[in-house]
Design a protein around this motif. Structure first.
Motif, PDB file in Angstrom:
ATOM      1  N   LEU A  13       0.874  -1.020   0.161  1.00  0.00           N
ATOM      2  CA  LEU A  13       0.155  -0.109  -0.085  1.00  0.00           C
ATOM      3  C   LEU A  13       0.716   1.324   0.020  1.00  0.00           C
ATOM      4  CD1 LEU A  13      -2.588   1.418   0.351  1.00  0.00           C
ATOM      5  CD2 LEU A  13      -2.472   1.152   2.705  1.00  0.00           C
ATOM      6  N   ALA A  14       2.082   1.247   0.865  1.00  0.00           N
ATOM      7  CA  ALA A  14       2.668   2.475   0.874  1.00  0.00           C
ATOM      8  C   ALA A  14       3.503   2.698  -0.383  1.00  0.00           C
ATOM      9  CB  ALA A  14       3.891   2.179   2.103  1.00  0.00           C
ATOM     10  N   GLN A  15       4.057   1.599  -1.118  1.00  0.00           N
ATOM     11  CA  GLN A  15       4.671   1.812  -2.284  1.00  0.00           C
ATOM     12  C   GLN A  15       3.852   2.274  -3.257  1.00  0.00           C
ATOM     13  OE1 GLN A  15       8.000   1.393  -2.980  1.00  0.00           O
ATOM     14  NE2 GLN A  15       8.055   1.152  -0.759  1.00  0.00           N
ATOM     15  N   ASN A  16       2.514   1.682  -3.580  1.00  0.00           N
ATOM     16  CA  ASN A  16       1.750   1.970  -4.641  1.00  0.00           C
ATOM     17  C   ASN A  16       1.184   3.345  -4.320  1.00  0.00           C
ATOM     18  OD1 ASN A  16       1.956  -0.572  -5.828  1.00  0.00           O
ATOM     19  ND2 ASN A  16       0.134  -1.431  -4.679  1.00  0.00           N
ATOM     20  N   LEU A  17       0.907   3.857  -3.161  1.00  0.00           N
ATOM     21  CA  LEU A  17       0.320   5.026  -2.717  1.00  0.00           C
ATOM     22  C   LEU A  17       1.510   6.115  -2.916  1.00  0.00           C
ATOM     23  CD1 LEU A  17      -2.264   6.653  -2.050  1.00  0.00           C
ATOM     24  CD2 LEU A  17      -1.644   6.204   0.433  1.00  0.00           C
ATOM     25  N   GLN A  18       2.626   5.848  -2.594  1.00  0.00           N
ATOM     26  CA  GLN A  18       3.839   7.030  -2.786  1.00  0.00           C
ATOM     27  C   GLN A  18       4.008   7.176  -4.494  1.00  0.00           C
ATOM     28  OE1 GLN A  18       7.091   6.728  -4.002  1.00  0.00           O
ATOM     29  NE2 GLN A  18       7.343   4.379  -3.977  1.00  0.00           N
ATOM     30  N   HIS A  19       3.834   5.929  -5.135  1.00  0.00           N
ATOM     31  CA  HIS A  19       4.232   6.001  -6.562  1.00  0.00           C
ATOM     32  C   HIS A  19       2.947   6.808  -7.173  1.00  0.00           C
ATOM     33  CE1 HIS A  19       5.054   4.707 -10.645  1.00  0.00           C
ATOM     34  NE2 HIS A  19       3.632   4.215 -10.799  1.00  0.00           N
ATOM     35  N   LYS A  20       1.804   6.343  -6.785  1.00  0.00           N
ATOM     36  CA  LYS A  20       0.640   7.422  -7.433  1.00  0.00           C
ATOM     37  C   LYS A  20       0.863   8.941  -7.239  1.00  0.00           C
ATOM     38  CE  LYS A  20      -4.320   7.784  -6.719  1.00  0.00           C
ATOM     39  NZ  LYS A  20      -4.745   8.072  -8.038  1.00  0.00           N
ATOM     40  N   LEU A  21       0.877   9.294  -5.955  1.00  0.00           N
ATOM     41  CA  LEU A  21       1.186  10.730  -5.492  1.00  0.00           C
ATOM     42  C   LEU A  21       2.037  11.239  -6.229  1.00  0.00           C
ATOM     43  CD1 LEU A  21       0.265  10.471  -1.827  1.00  0.00           C
ATOM     44  CD2 LEU A  21      -0.891  11.570  -3.575  1.00  0.00           C
ATOM     45  N   ARG A  22       3.283  10.794  -6.514  1.00  0.00           N
ATOM     46  CA  ARG A  22       4.494  11.284  -7.042  1.00  0.00           C
ATOM     47  C   ARG A  22       4.234  11.523  -8.455  1.00  0.00           C
ATOM     48  NH1 ARG A  22       8.225   8.339  -5.210  1.00  0.00           N
ATOM     49  NH2 ARG A  22       8.887   9.725  -3.723  1.00  0.00           N
ATOM     50  N   GLN A  23       3.748  10.587  -9.025  1.00  0.00           N
ATOM     51  CA  GLN A  23       3.055  10.891 -10.424  1.00  0.00           C
ATOM     52  C   GLN A  23       2.086  11.618 -10.826  1.00  0.00           C
ATOM     53  OE1 GLN A  23       5.693   9.062 -11.762  1.00  0.00           O
ATOM     54  NE2 GLN A  23       4.406   8.676 -13.304  1.00  0.00           N
ATOM     55  N   GLU A  24       0.937  11.896  -9.753  1.00  0.00           N
ATOM     56  CA  GLU A  24       0.019  12.833  -9.854  1.00  0.00           C
ATOM     57  C   GLU A  24       0.565  14.202  -9.738  1.00  0.00           C
ATOM     58  OE1 GLU A  24      -3.276  11.988  -7.464  1.00  0.00           O
ATOM     59  OE2 GLU A  24      -3.784  10.280  -8.538  1.00  0.00           O
ATOM     60  N   SER A  84      12.273  25.895  -6.953  1.00  0.00           N
ATOM     61  CA  SER A  84      12.145  24.546  -7.330  1.00  0.00           C
ATOM     62  C   SER A  84      12.817  23.648  -6.284  1.00  0.00           C
ATOM     63  CB  SER A  84      13.313  24.668  -8.655  1.00  0.00           C
ATOM     64  OG  SER A  84      14.611  24.881  -8.085  1.00  0.00           O
ATOM     65  N   GLY A  85      13.742  23.929  -5.407  1.00  0.00           N
ATOM     66  CA  GLY A  85      14.213  22.868  -4.328  1.00  0.00           C
ATOM     67  C   GLY A  85      12.996  22.571  -3.496  1.00  0.00           C
ATOM     68  N   ASN A  86      12.208  23.553  -3.303  1.00  0.00           N
ATOM     69  CA  ASN A  86      10.846  23.254  -2.183  1.00  0.00           C
ATOM     70  C   ASN A  86       9.986  22.240  -3.176  1.00  0.00           C
ATOM     71  OD1 ASN A  86       9.725  23.700   0.371  1.00  0.00           O
ATOM     72  ND2 ASN A  86       8.156  25.031  -0.586  1.00  0.00           N
ATOM     73  N   LEU A  87       9.601  22.480  -4.195  1.00  0.00           N
ATOM     74  CA  LEU A  87       9.104  21.680  -5.016  1.00  0.00           C
ATOM     75  C   LEU A  87       9.480  20.055  -5.158  1.00  0.00           C
ATOM     76  CD1 LEU A  87       7.836  23.786  -8.299  1.00  0.00           C
ATOM     77  CD2 LEU A  87       6.507  22.773  -6.388  1.00  0.00           C
ATOM     78  N   LEU A  88      10.907  20.062  -5.201  1.00  0.00           N
ATOM     79  CA  LEU A  88      11.468  18.875  -5.232  1.00  0.00           C
ATOM     80  C   LEU A  88      11.267  18.058  -3.785  1.00  0.00           C
ATOM     81  CD1 LEU A  88      14.867  19.414  -7.097  1.00  0.00           C
ATOM     82  CD2 LEU A  88      12.901  18.133  -7.804  1.00  0.00           C
ATOM     83  N   ALA A  89      11.317  18.974  -2.771  1.00  0.00           N
ATOM     84  CA  ALA A  89      11.285  18.379  -1.460  1.00  0.00           C
ATOM     85  C   ALA A  89       9.731  17.756  -1.394  1.00  0.00           C
ATOM     86  CB  ALA A  89      11.525  19.636  -0.155  1.00  0.00           C
ATOM     87  N   VAL A  90       8.661  18.492  -1.991  1.00  0.00           N
ATOM     88  CA  VAL A  90       7.351  18.113  -1.755  1.00  0.00           C
ATOM     89  C   VAL A  90       7.092  16.676  -2.690  1.00  0.00           C
ATOM     90  CG1 VAL A  90       5.115  18.398  -2.352  1.00  0.00           C
ATOM     91  CG2 VAL A  90       6.278  20.262  -1.329  1.00  0.00           C
ATOM     92  N   MET A  91       7.696  16.662  -3.699  1.00  0.00           N
ATOM     93  CA  MET A  91       7.464  15.830  -4.568  1.00  0.00           C
ATOM     94  C   MET A  91       8.280  14.319  -4.321  1.00  0.00           C
ATOM     95  SD  MET A  91       6.618  17.099  -8.185  1.00  0.00           S
ATOM     96  CE  MET A  91       8.071  18.181  -8.485  1.00  0.00           C
ATOM     97  N   ASN A  92       9.355  14.738  -3.550  1.00  0.00           N
ATOM     98  CA  ASN A  92      10.361  13.568  -3.193  1.00  0.00           C
ATOM     99  C   ASN A  92      10.381  13.203  -1.607  1.00  0.00           C
ATOM    100  OD1 ASN A  92      12.278  11.324  -3.811  1.00  0.00           O
ATOM    101  ND2 ASN A  92      13.667  12.675  -3.149  1.00  0.00           N
TER     102      ASN A  92
END
Length: 588
Positions: free
Chosen positions: A94-105, A123-131
């Motif tokens: 669940l954790a892997q699938n959800l983090q993958h979906k959220l990152r893609q979205e 851009s660094g803050n955006l990277l922090a959010v998406m990663n």
């Protein structure tokens, strides 16, 4: 609605996995509590023998009772191990699938946001959010969610056993439980804003590091390593201080919980022992209660770490969902615009535009660019040349007027169809970390090698490409750093040629290249501009001298228009720029 509830509301397709993982966690805890009950039953067998609890169930022989206890122990431990395996797999999947979906979205959503939104974001803050933030959420689902569920389940199960065996003792012994839970939530509410600040501080570090790595050549050339290291140290120190404030508060949870646990355990040990001595409860029951009290209360010491992980995750989830809920300022949907049906006439109709809403960048721009013609735009820096192109590509929306293609407002078209009809070569072209062929075929996944090489030849890039170690398969490095500026520019031009757009845009494409590369681009342009509308923005007037018409912009207005020769004869701004760049005098 809590951040976690918002997360599962957003990811409805994973509700079944979350429910299944929760069931496995609850069943694991059920089997986990039973061994303590069996210890009490075993003590009861040894002490009471034929009068034991099992004897009342029909197993009178003490040896048979012990055998049954052994069988039950194996079954219980087997059930506990089985459900531990199942919940571990389910929660982690669940954790892997959800983090993958959220990152893609999140990445897909960010790509659809207008350029103006990025100008006010790091851009660094955006990277922090998406990663980082999405990884923080994954860590919580891997361990924290299961830990919380098991504490709740064990509290319910053990409370049932307590009240079944000794209701009076249960009331006193379990009194610390609601106090522990209330104290944990009290601390959590105060941790939430602190961890929001921690995530912001982490984003600032990412921004600083991203900026410095991008400009490492400039940092080295100015011997500014120590200066930039001090900036990184300041950002890192801010993160440490922000995190320390949260840590000091979260660290106070455990001592408070331990004292509450001690009170409950002492009550069970002393008062329960007194009850057993006076025959109010059986010795086996007393053994069960002592073990269960420890099993129930001591795991609460882990609430500090769980609360810490939970609040960090909630702050991260809030940031990710806030990004996903950012409204898209320029919609993508619209009428289809097949490439074959685009003639390429472009009209700027009474355009007015300002980036900040105060200072005008373009004022009263009225232009008609005939289909199939080459049009040049020149002017000083900040005169508005590139802004016209950004409005055509709908990177921004004009505050006044309309941009039309073939007589229709570009706002009517599907945004991706519109941009597929336009080939864009920027002053600093973007190259992806792939091969030369990958970059020429960028955005054209079905292009053949023959088509890619033909585009390379049309851009006069084929000769230098074939001299590279692996030819068209040579890796260009991150942002094309293994190539020279002129080579990157010609690959970008080849990419635009392969796209075969109805409208071709060169935005300062020759401003940072040598004379040889400029000449090559001009020769290529003379060939590829035939039959398509071509917009050329240039500081070097030699790049646009052969255009069908040249427009001169100053302070966001068109001050002159005409051919190269006609503008020289007019002896205005264009002629002054020509003299400045060439040293030639203008014969009137």
């Amino acid at each position: 609605m809590s951040p976690l509830a918002k997360l599962f509301e957003h990811a409805r397709q994973y509700r079944r996995s979350a429910i299944l993982a929760s069931i496995y966690s609850a069943l694991n805890k059920f089997f986990d509590v039973l061994p303590e009950v069996l210890i009490g039953v075993a003590v009861d067998v040894v002490v009471s023998k034929q009068d034991s609890f099992l004897a009342k169930l029909g197993v009178v022989d003490t040896q048979s009772q012990l055998i049954w206890l052994g069988v039950l122990t194996v079954l219980i431990w087997g059930g506990e191990s089985l459900f531990q395996y199942l919940y571990s797999v389910e929660w982690r999947d669940l954790a892997q699938n959800l983090q993958h979906k959220l990152r893609q979205e999140a990445y897909a959503h960010v790509q659809k946001l207008e350029l103006g939104w990025f100008e006010n974001r790091s851009s660094g803050n955006l990277l922090a959010v998406m990663n980082d933030d999405i990884n923080q959420m994954e860590r919580f689902l891997n361990t924290g969610a299961n830990a919380i569920l098991q504490i709740v389940c064990s509290s319910i199960l053990i409370s049932i056993v307590f009240f079944a065996l000794a209701p009076k003792l249960a009331l006193i012994s379990l009194l610390p439980v609601p106090l522990i839970l209330w104290g944990t939530f009290w601390f959590q509410n105060r941790l939430a804003p602190r961890y929001a600040e921690v995530r912001e501080a982490a984003g600032q570090i990412n921004g600083r590091l991203n900026n410095n790595l991008y400009g490492i050549a400039t940092i080295k050339s100015y011997a500014a390593e120590d200066f930039e290291a001090a900036h990184v140290e300041a950002a890192s120190q801010n993160y440490v201080q922000t995190n320390a404030a949260a840590i000091r508060l979260s660290s106070a949870i455990t001592p408070v919980i331990r004292m509450a646990i001690l009170a409950g355990f002492v009550v069970t040990l002393v008062y329960g022992g007194w009850m057993a001595l006076h025959g109010q409860i059986a010795v086996g029951s007393y053994s069960v209660l002592v073990y269960l009290t420890q099993r129930l209360l001591w795991p609460f010491t882990g609430l500090a770490e769980i609360a810490d992980l939970c609040q960090r995750s909630m702050a991260s989830i809030d940031r990710v969902l806030a990004l996903l809920n950012t409204p898209i300022g320029i919609p993508y949907a619209g009428a289809a615009l097949p490439r074959a049906q685009v003639a390429g006439e472009v009209v700027f109709d009474n355009i007015g535009f300002s980036y900040d809403g105060v200072h005008a960048t373009l004022t009263d721009i009225n232009l008609t660019l005939p289909a199939g013609k080459t049009v040049g735009f020149v002017g000083s820096t900040g005169s508005g040349k590139s802004t016209l192109i950004k409005l055509l590509l709908r990177f921004y929306l004009p505050q006044h007027g309309r941009v039309r293609v073939d007589g229709r407002d570009v706002a009517e078209f599907d945004l991706q169809d519109l941009r597929r009809s336009i080939g864009y070569v920027a002053q600093e072209p973007f190259l992806t970390d792939g091969s030369v062929a990958d970059n020429i075929g960028y955005g054209m996944p079905h292009a053949t090698r023959a088509q890619i090489e033909a585009a390379g030849k049309a851009a006069e890039a084929h000769d230098f490409i074939t001299r590279l170690p692996q030819g068209y398969d040579t890796p260009v490095g991150e942002r094309g750093q293994k190539l020279s500026g002129g080579q990157r520019q010609r690959i970008a031009l080849a990419r635009a040629i392969l796209k075969d757009p109805a409208i071709l845009v060169l935005d300062e494409a020759t401003s940072a290249v040598d004379n040889e590369t400029e000449a090559a681009i001009q020769r290529s342009l003379a060939q590829v501009a035939r039959g398509r509308t071509t917009l050329v923005i240039a500081h070097r007037l030699s790049t646009v001298r052969h255009a069908n018409v040249i427009h001169v912009l100053e302070h966001g207005r068109i001050v002159e228009s005409g051919t190269h020769d006609a503008l020289l004869v007019a002896n205005g701004s264009y002629a002054a720029l020509w003299r400045l760049q060439t040293g030639e005098s203008v014969t009137l």
